[in-house]
Motif scaffolding. Structure first.
Motif, mmCIF file in Angstrom:
data_model
loop_
_atom_site.group_PDB
_atom_site.id
_atom_site.type_symbol
_atom_site.label_atom_id
_atom_site.label_comp_id
_atom_site.label_asym_id
_atom_site.label_seq_id
_atom_site.Cartn_x
_atom_site.Cartn_y
_atom_site.Cartn_z
ATOM 1 N N ILE A 35 0.838 -1.209 0.000
ATOM 2 C CA ILE A 35 0.000 0.000 0.000
ATOM 3 C C ILE A 35 0.872 1.258 0.000
ATOM 4 N N GLU A 36 1.921 1.247 0.816
ATOM 5 C CA GLU A 36 2.789 2.419 0.930
ATOM 6 C C GLU A 36 3.532 2.719 -0.378
ATOM 7 N N PHE A 37 3.983 1.656 -1.055
ATOM 8 C CA PHE A 37 4.745 1.848 -2.295
ATOM 9 C C PHE A 37 3.858 1.762 -3.542
ATOM 10 N N ASN A 38 2.588 1.406 -3.320
ATOM 11 C CA ASN A 38 1.645 1.271 -4.433
ATOM 12 C C ASN A 38 2.157 0.296 -5.490
ATOM 13 N N LYS A 39 2.635 -0.862 -5.031
ATOM 14 C CA LYS A 39 3.115 -1.906 -5.936
ATOM 15 C C LYS A 39 3.007 -3.267 -5.250
ATOM 16 N N GLN A 40 2.901 -4.315 -6.058
ATOM 17 C CA GLN A 40 2.873 -5.660 -5.504
ATOM 18 C C GLN A 40 4.250 -6.031 -4.954
ATOM 19 N N ILE A 41 4.226 -6.795 -3.871
ATOM 20 C CA ILE A 41 5.453 -7.342 -3.291
ATOM 21 C C ILE A 41 5.524 -8.829 -3.661
ATOM 22 N N GLY A 42 6.683 -9.295 -4.080
ATOM 23 C CA GLY A 42 6.841 -10.715 -4.395
ATOM 24 C C GLY A 42 7.081 -11.527 -3.138
ATOM 25 N N LEU A 43 6.465 -12.703 -3.057
ATOM 26 C CA LEU A 43 6.672 -13.605 -1.923
ATOM 27 C C LEU A 43 7.043 -14.995 -2.434
ATOM 28 N N LYS A 98 -4.687 -23.059 -3.129
ATOM 29 C CA LYS A 98 -6.068 -22.594 -2.993
ATOM 30 C C LYS A 98 -6.113 -21.237 -2.294
ATOM 31 N N PHE A 99 -5.317 -21.108 -1.252
ATOM 32 C CA PHE A 99 -5.267 -19.839 -0.513
ATOM 33 C C PHE A 99 -4.842 -18.692 -1.419
ATOM 34 N N THR A 100 -3.774 -18.882 -2.196
ATOM 35 C CA THR A 100 -3.263 -17.787 -3.016
ATOM 36 C C THR A 100 -4.187 -17.451 -4.184
ATOM 37 N N GLU A 101 -5.029 -18.387 -4.570
ATOM 38 C CA GLU A 101 -6.024 -18.105 -5.612
ATOM 39 C C GLU A 101 -7.172 -17.255 -5.080
ATOM 40 N N GLU A 102 -7.522 -17.458 -3.803
ATOM 41 C CA GLU A 102 -8.738 -16.863 -3.257
ATOM 42 C C GLU A 102 -8.511 -15.636 -2.375
ATOM 43 N N THR A 103 -7.342 -15.500 -1.792
ATOM 44 C CA THR A 103 -7.115 -14.439 -0.814
ATOM 45 C C THR A 103 -7.183 -13.038 -1.423
ATOM 46 N N HIS A 104 -7.673 -12.096 -0.643
ATOM 47 C CA HIS A 104 -7.660 -10.688 -1.064
ATOM 48 C C HIS A 104 -6.232 -10.168 -1.158
ATOM 49 N N LEU A 105 -5.293 -10.880 -0.524
ATOM 50 C CA LEU A 105 -3.904 -10.434 -0.501
ATOM 51 C C LEU A 105 -3.225 -10.496 -1.863
ATOM 52 N N LYS A 106 -3.817 -11.212 -2.820
ATOM 53 C CA LYS A 106 -3.189 -11.299 -4.143
ATOM 54 C C LYS A 106 -3.162 -9.936 -4.836
ATOM 55 N N LYS A 107 -3.965 -9.025 -4.346
ATOM 56 C CA LYS A 107 -3.895 -7.644 -4.854
ATOM 57 C C LYS A 107 -2.586 -6.982 -4.430
ATOM 58 N N ILE A 137 10.480 -5.510 -4.968
ATOM 59 C CA ILE A 137 10.717 -5.983 -3.601
ATOM 60 C C ILE A 137 10.286 -7.447 -3.503
ATOM 61 N N ILE A 138 11.220 -8.315 -3.108
ATOM 62 C CA ILE A 138 10.955 -9.746 -3.016
ATOM 63 C C ILE A 138 11.169 -10.200 -1.581
ATOM 64 N N PHE A 139 10.157 -10.844 -1.018
ATOM 65 C CA PHE A 139 10.227 -11.369 0.347
ATOM 66 C C PHE A 139 10.502 -12.872 0.268
ATOM 67 N N LEU A 140 11.626 -13.297 0.840
ATOM 68 C CA LEU A 140 12.012 -14.711 0.843
ATOM 69 C C LEU A 140 11.666 -15.303 2.208
ATOM 70 N N ASP A 141 10.996 -16.450 2.184
ATOM 71 C CA ASP A 141 10.382 -16.960 3.415
ATOM 72 C C ASP A 141 10.720 -18.429 3.664
ATOM 73 N N PRO A 142 11.996 -18.726 3.969
ATOM 74 C CA PRO A 142 12.365 -20.100 4.302
ATOM 75 C C PRO A 142 11.926 -20.443 5.722
ATOM 76 N N ASP A 143 12.088 -21.698 6.099
ATOM 77 C CA ASP A 143 11.662 -22.116 7.436
ATOM 78 C C ASP A 143 12.571 -21.589 8.538
ATOM 79 N N ASN A 144 13.864 -21.416 8.238
ATOM 80 C CA ASN A 144 14.794 -21.004 9.285
ATOM 81 C C ASN A 144 15.439 -19.644 9.059
#
Length: 253
Positions: A35-43, A98-107, A137-144
Motif C-alpha cells: 500500500i505504501e509503495f503502491n506496488k505488488q510485493i513478491g513472496l 487454494k489460498f493464493t487463488e482466493e485471498t484478497h492479498l493477491k492484490k 521488492i521480493i520477500f524470501l520466506d524459508p523455514d529457518n
C-alpha cells in the motif's frame, strides 16, 4: 521435473504452517509495504516437502502457534487478514495454492508457489527470478532463515543460500527475508553475526531490522543497493514499527 506428487495427506513446509502467527505478521507487513509503495510485493515461500528433509521432519508439530485467533486485538489490526487465516486452524484446509487463488492479498502480494528440491534448486531459482521479473521488492520466506554454516544438503532446503540473495540483488531486486531468532544467543549478538556474514559476502545491511515480538521472535532483514530505495524503505519500515498494535520494533546494528 521439479514437481512432486501431492496427495490429500501431503503437507509441504510452509503449507502446514499456513495461517499461524508468523503468517499473520508477515502478511500485515507485506500488505503495508504494498500500500505504501503502491506496488505488488513478491513472496517466495521456499515450499518444501518434509519427507525430503527427514522422517522425523514429517512428525514435527512446531507450526501450531495459533493462539492469536482467540484474541480480538489481532482482528483489530487487520480484520480481512485475520478472518482469512482463522480458518486454517483446521489442518485439512491448509492448501497454499487454494489460498493464493482466493485471498484478497493477491492484490498486494504476488505468490511464487513452486516447490524447491535439492537436485533442481538452481532451476527453481531461475524460475523464481523470471516469475518476479516486474516486482522490485521480493520477500524470501524459508523455514529457518539464512544459511551461515554447514548442514546436510537435505536440511539446506530449510534455508536461503547466500548465492540466492546475491542472484536477486544482481537482478536489481530488493530482498527482505525471514530470520528466526537463535534460541541460545542474544538477538543483538545474533544479528551482528548475520551482518558480518553478509558483509563478508559483499552485501550491506544498511536498513534497520524488524524484530517481531512473537514466540519465537522473527526478524525481517532487508538488503537493498538502490540508495533512493534505502531511504524510502527506512521511512516506511519505521512507520510500520511505530504502529503500536503491530508489536514489533526496529533494531539498528
Amino acid at each position: 521435473l521439479d514437481e512432486f506428487p501431492k496427495t490429500a495427506s501431503t503437507y509441504f513446509m510452509q503449507e502446514r504452517y499456513l495461517g499461524d502467527i508468523h503468517d499473520f505478521k508477515k502478511f500485515i507487513f507485506l500488505k503495508f509495504l504494498s500500500i505504501e509503495f503502491n506496488k505488488q510485493i513478491g513472496l517466495n515461500w521456499y515450499l518444501v516437502d518434509p519427507k525430503f528433509i527427514s522422517i522425523t521432519e514429517k512428525k514435527n508439530n512446531d507450526g501450531e502457534h495459533r493462539k492469536y485467533i482467540q484474541d480480538e486485538k489481532f482482528k483489530n489490526i487487520d480484520e480481512k487478514v485475520f478472518e482469512e487465516l482463522k480458518k486454517f486452524k483446521q489442518k485439512e484446509l491448509r492448501k497454499i495454492d487454494k489460498f493464493t487463488e482466493e485471498t484478497h492479498l493477491k492484490k498486494f502480494i504476488k505468490f511464487f508457489n513452486d516447490k524447491i528440491n535439492i537436485q533442481y534448486r538452481k532451476d527453481w531459482l531461475k524460475r523464481s527470478l523470471k516469475f518476479f521479473d516486474k516486482e522490485e521488492i521480493i520477500f524470501l520466506d524459508p523455514d529457518n532463515g539464512l544459511l551461515k554454516s554447514k548442514v546436510s544438503r537435505k536440511h539446506s532446503l530449510k534455508y536461503i543460500l547466500i548465492d540466492e540473495i546475491k542472484s536477486y540483488i544482481n537482478s536489481s531486486k530488493i530482498v527482505i527475508y525471514t530470520q528466526f531468532q537463535s534460541f541460545n544467543k542474544h538477538h543483538l549478538l545474533y544479528l551482528c553475526e548475520i551482518k558480518k556474514y553478509l558483509e563478508e559476502n559483499e552485501l550491506i545491511l544498511n536498513i534497520p531490522v524488524v524484530r517481531n515480538r512473537t514466540a519465537p521472535n522473527t526478524f525481517y532483514i532487508t538488503i537493498c543497493k538502490n540508495k533512493k530505495m534505502v531511504e524510502a524503505l527506512k521511512v516506511k519500515i519505521e512507520k510500520f514499527c511505530s504502529i503500536k498494535q503491530n508489536s514489533c520494533e526496529l533494531v539498528t546494528i
